[in-house]
Design a protein around this motif. Structure first.
Motif, PDB file in Angstrom:
ATOM      1  N   THR A   1       0.795  -1.224   0.000  1.00 29.44           N
ATOM      2  CA  THR A   1       0.000   0.000   0.000  1.00 29.44           C
ATOM      3  C   THR A   1       0.835   1.285   0.000  1.00 29.44           C
ATOM      4  OG1 THR A   1      -0.179  -0.075   2.422  1.00 29.44           O
ATOM      5  CG2 THR A   1      -1.957  -1.114   1.143  1.00 29.44           C
ATOM      6  N   HIS A   2       2.156   1.161  -0.093  1.00 27.48           N
ATOM      7  CA  HIS A   2       3.005   2.353  -0.119  1.00 27.48           C
ATOM      8  C   HIS A   2       3.884   2.364  -1.364  1.00 27.48           C
ATOM      9  CE1 HIS A   2       1.810   2.304   4.100  1.00 27.48           C
ATOM     10  NE2 HIS A   2       2.081   3.591   4.109  1.00 27.48           N
ATOM     11  N   GLU A   3       4.239   3.565  -1.772  1.00 30.29           N
ATOM     12  CA  GLU A   3       5.139   3.758  -2.901  1.00 30.29           C
ATOM     13  C   GLU A   3       6.491   4.183  -2.338  1.00 30.29           C
ATOM     14  OE1 GLU A   3       5.331   6.709  -6.750  1.00 30.29           O
ATOM     15  OE2 GLU A   3       3.371   6.233  -5.883  1.00 30.29           O
ATOM     16  N   PHE A   4       7.568   3.596  -2.845  1.00 29.44           N
ATOM     17  CA  PHE A   4       8.895   3.844  -2.290  1.00 29.44           C
ATOM     18  C   PHE A   4       9.844   4.414  -3.333  1.00 29.44           C
ATOM     19  CE2 PHE A   4       6.987   0.444   0.194  1.00 29.44           C
ATOM     20  CZ  PHE A   4       7.125   0.942   1.475  1.00 29.44           C
ATOM     21  N   TYR A   5      10.813   5.171  -2.822  1.00 28.58           N
ATOM     22  CA  TYR A   5      11.875   5.744  -3.645  1.00 28.58           C
ATOM     23  C   TYR A   5      13.205   5.390  -3.004  1.00 28.58           C
ATOM     24  CZ  TYR A   5       8.415   8.135  -6.356  1.00 28.58           C
ATOM     25  OH  TYR A   5       7.365   8.395  -7.202  1.00 28.58           O
ATOM     26  N   LEU A   6      14.212   5.184  -3.853  1.00 26.26           N
ATOM     27  CA  LEU A   6      15.493   4.672  -3.399  1.00 26.26           C
ATOM     28  C   LEU A   6      16.632   5.568  -3.859  1.00 26.26           C
ATOM     29  CD1 LEU A   6      17.058   2.192  -2.155  1.00 26.26           C
ATOM     30  CD2 LEU A   6      17.169   1.310  -4.489  1.00 26.26           C
ATOM     31  N   CYS A   7      17.593   5.794  -2.955  1.00 23.97           N
ATOM     32  CA  CYS A   7      18.851   6.428  -3.324  1.00 23.97           C
ATOM     33  C   CYS A   7      19.800   5.294  -3.690  1.00 23.97           C
ATOM     34  CB  CYS A   7      19.431   7.252  -2.180  1.00 23.97           C
ATOM     35  SG  CYS A   7      21.109   7.852  -2.532  1.00 23.97           S
ATOM     36  N   GLU A   8      20.193   5.224  -4.941  1.00 22.37           N
ATOM     37  CA  GLU A   8      21.077   4.154  -5.424  1.00 22.37           C
ATOM     38  C   GLU A   8      22.459   4.239  -4.785  1.00 22.37           C
ATOM     39  OE1 GLU A   8      20.328   1.632  -7.452  1.00 22.37           O
ATOM     40  OE2 GLU A   8      18.308   2.259  -7.975  1.00 22.37           O
ATOM     41  N   VAL A   9      22.890   5.446  -4.401  1.00 19.30           N
ATOM     42  CA  VAL A   9      24.227   5.638  -3.832  1.00 19.30           C
ATOM     43  C   VAL A   9      24.273   5.174  -2.378  1.00 19.30           C
ATOM     44  CG1 VAL A   9      26.008   7.343  -3.276  1.00 19.30           C
ATOM     45  CG2 VAL A   9      24.695   7.560  -5.403  1.00 19.30           C
TER      46      VAL A   9
ATOM     47  N   GLY B   1       5.897  10.264   0.485  1.00 19.01           N
ATOM     48  CA  GLY B   1       5.792  11.548   1.199  1.00 19.01           C
ATOM     49  C   GLY B   1       7.147  12.075   1.634  1.00 19.01           C
ATOM     50  N   GLU B   2       7.992  11.191   2.144  1.00 18.77           N
ATOM     51  CA  GLU B   2       9.337  11.605   2.551  1.00 18.77           C
ATOM     52  C   GLU B   2      10.145  12.056   1.336  1.00 18.77           C
ATOM     53  OE1 GLU B   2      10.734   8.795   6.177  1.00 18.77           O
ATOM     54  OE2 GLU B   2      10.276   7.743   4.293  1.00 18.77           O
ATOM     55  N   ALA B   3      10.074  11.274   0.262  1.00 24.12           N
ATOM     56  CA  ALA B   3      10.813  11.609  -0.953  1.00 24.12           C
ATOM     57  C   ALA B   3      10.368  12.971  -1.474  1.00 24.12           C
ATOM     58  CB  ALA B   3      10.612  10.525  -2.007  1.00 24.12           C
ATOM     59  N   MET B   4       9.070  13.218  -1.431  1.00 20.81           N
ATOM     60  CA  MET B   4       8.549  14.493  -1.899  1.00 20.81           C
ATOM     61  C   MET B   4       9.058  15.637  -1.010  1.00 20.81           C
ATOM     62  SD  MET B   4       4.642  15.394  -2.948  1.00 20.81           S
ATOM     63  CE  MET B   4       4.006  15.719  -1.319  1.00 20.81           C
ATOM     64  N   ASP B   5       9.051  15.402   0.327  1.00 17.12           N
ATOM     65  CA  ASP B   5       9.557  16.426   1.255  1.00 17.12           C
ATOM     66  C   ASP B   5      11.013  16.776   0.962  1.00 17.12           C
ATOM     67  OD1 ASP B   5       7.118  16.478   2.537  1.00 17.12           O
ATOM     68  OD2 ASP B   5       7.768  15.249   4.248  1.00 17.12           O
TER      69      ASP B   5
ATOM     70  N   PHE C   1      12.752  14.785  -3.850  1.00 19.38           N
ATOM     71  CA  PHE C   1      13.224  13.595  -4.569  1.00 19.38           C
ATOM     72  C   PHE C   1      14.742  13.581  -4.717  1.00 19.38           C
ATOM     73  CE2 PHE C   1       8.771  14.031  -5.591  1.00 19.38           C
ATOM     74  CZ  PHE C   1       8.303  12.748  -5.353  1.00 19.38           C
ATOM     75  N   GLU C   2      15.419  14.151  -3.682  1.00 13.92           N
ATOM     76  CA  GLU C   2      16.875  14.086  -3.583  1.00 13.92           C
ATOM     77  C   GLU C   2      17.234  13.476  -2.244  1.00 13.92           C
ATOM     78  OE1 GLU C   2      18.739  17.876  -4.079  1.00 13.92           O
ATOM     79  OE2 GLU C   2      18.257  17.991  -6.209  1.00 13.92           O
ATOM     80  N   CYS C   3      18.267  12.658  -2.246  1.00 17.19           N
ATOM     81  CA  CYS C   3      18.715  12.010  -1.017  1.00 17.19           C
ATOM     82  C   CYS C   3      19.218  13.064  -0.032  1.00 17.19           C
ATOM     83  CB  CYS C   3      19.825  11.006  -1.320  1.00 17.19           C
ATOM     84  SG  CYS C   3      20.476  10.196   0.166  1.00 17.19           S
ATOM     85  N   PRO C   4      18.709  13.050   1.204  1.00 17.77           N
ATOM     86  CA  PRO C   4      19.171  14.037   2.184  1.00 17.77           C
ATOM     87  C   PRO C   4      20.615  13.781   2.636  1.00 17.77           C
ATOM     88  CG  PRO C   4      17.670  12.471   3.212  1.00 17.77           C
ATOM     89  CD  PRO C   4      17.671  12.174   1.746  1.00 17.77           C
ATOM     90  N   GLU C   5      21.132  12.588   2.394  1.00 19.52           N
ATOM     91  CA  GLU C   5      22.499  12.248   2.801  1.00 19.52           C
ATOM     92  C   GLU C   5      23.529  12.692   1.769  1.00 19.52           C
ATOM     93  OE1 GLU C   5      23.441  10.724   5.788  1.00 19.52           O
ATOM     94  OE2 GLU C   5      21.341  11.061   6.337  1.00 19.52           O
ATOM     95  N   CYS C   6      23.250  12.396   0.470  1.00 19.78           N
ATOM     96  CA  CYS C   6      24.284  12.630  -0.546  1.00 19.78           C
ATOM     97  C   CYS C   6      23.826  13.530  -1.687  1.00 19.78           C
ATOM     98  CB  CYS C   6      24.780  11.303  -1.107  1.00 19.78           C
ATOM     99  SG  CYS C   6      23.572  10.463  -2.159  1.00 19.78           S
ATOM    100  N   GLY C   7      22.538  13.865  -1.748  1.00 17.23           N
ATOM    101  CA  GLY C   7      22.045  14.743  -2.792  1.00 17.23           C
ATOM    102  C   GLY C   7      21.715  14.062  -4.103  1.00 17.23           C
ATOM    103  N   SER C   8      21.909  12.749  -4.198  1.00 14.41           N
ATOM    104  CA  SER C   8      21.593  12.016  -5.427  1.00 14.41           C
ATOM    105  C   SER C   8      20.086  11.967  -5.632  1.00 14.41           C
ATOM    106  CB  SER C   8      22.127  10.580  -5.348  1.00 14.41           C
ATOM    107  OG  SER C   8      23.526  10.583  -5.262  1.00 14.41           O
ATOM    108  N   PRO C   9      19.655  11.834  -6.889  1.00  9.88           N
ATOM    109  CA  PRO C   9      18.211  11.740  -7.141  1.00  9.88           C
ATOM    110  C   PRO C   9      17.640  10.425  -6.584  1.00  9.88           C
ATOM    111  CG  PRO C   9      19.459  11.431  -9.180  1.00  9.88           C
ATOM    112  CD  PRO C   9      20.450  11.794  -8.111  1.00  9.88           C
TER     113      PRO C   9
END
Length: 174
Positions: free
Chosen positions: A113-121, A129-133, A136-144
């Motif tokens: 029931t959830h949609e997920f986004y992944l930082c490949e790095v 919701g987190e990814a949108m906040d 859609f950039e990783c808060p750790e490394c800035g990668s998409p």
């Protein structure tokens, strides 16, 4: 099932090890017949008294040991006499399997029931919701952050739910 039969079963050995840990395993693996004090067990097994007591109380909390207190008339000290009850292990294991089944069903539902986004790095996973906040950039490394498919994970969970349900003879609806 006799103590010896139970203790030779690798599933039960693993269960006891998970309960009491490596320091408590000698206590769990050597249940005496009849009553025994924690001091006697510590001396017999060559363990620290606190390790023996910790293991005994964990076994007690899991209905695998009971104790009775006896007060010394002269000193007033309490002595705990322990008795092991390993005939409860199969029932405890079945309860653990039901808890696992419930947890797997809940997790499979969450994954479905959830949609997920992944930082490949960084290999960090975020809900939509987190990814949108984070734009859609990783808060750790800035990668998409890329959309993540979790079909294989959900399929594996569904298979495990089905296997556990079959083993427990539980009807799964979903």
């Amino acid at each position: 099932m006799a103590f010896e039969d139970l203790l030779n079963d690798p599933v039960i050995q693993k269960y006891l090890h998970e309960l009491v840990g490596p320091t408590g395993m000698p206590v769990a693996a050597a249940p005496p017949d009849g009553e025994v004090t924690d001091e006697e067990l510590a001396e017999e097994l060559g363990l620290e008294l606190n390790d023996v007591r910790r293991a005994l109380f964990i076994l007690y909390e899991n209905d695998l040991a009971t104790y009775r207190r006896v007060r010394d008339e002269d000193s007033g000290w309490l002595t705990y006499l322990w008795t092991f009850h390993y005939d409860n292990i199969p029932e405890n294991l079945q309860e653990e399997m039901y808890r696992l089944l419930d947890a797997l069903e809940d997790r499979e539902e969450y994954e479905r029931t959830h949609e997920f986004y992944l930082c490949e790095v960084c290999s960090l996973r975020f809900e939509f919701g987190e990814a949108m906040d984070f734009g859609f950039e990783c808060p750790e490394c800035g990668s998409p952050l890329d959309a993540m498919e979790n079909d294989r994970l959900r399929e594996a969970m569904s298979r495990r739910v089905e296997e556990l349900s079959d083993e427990l003879n539980v009807d799964v609806t979903g």
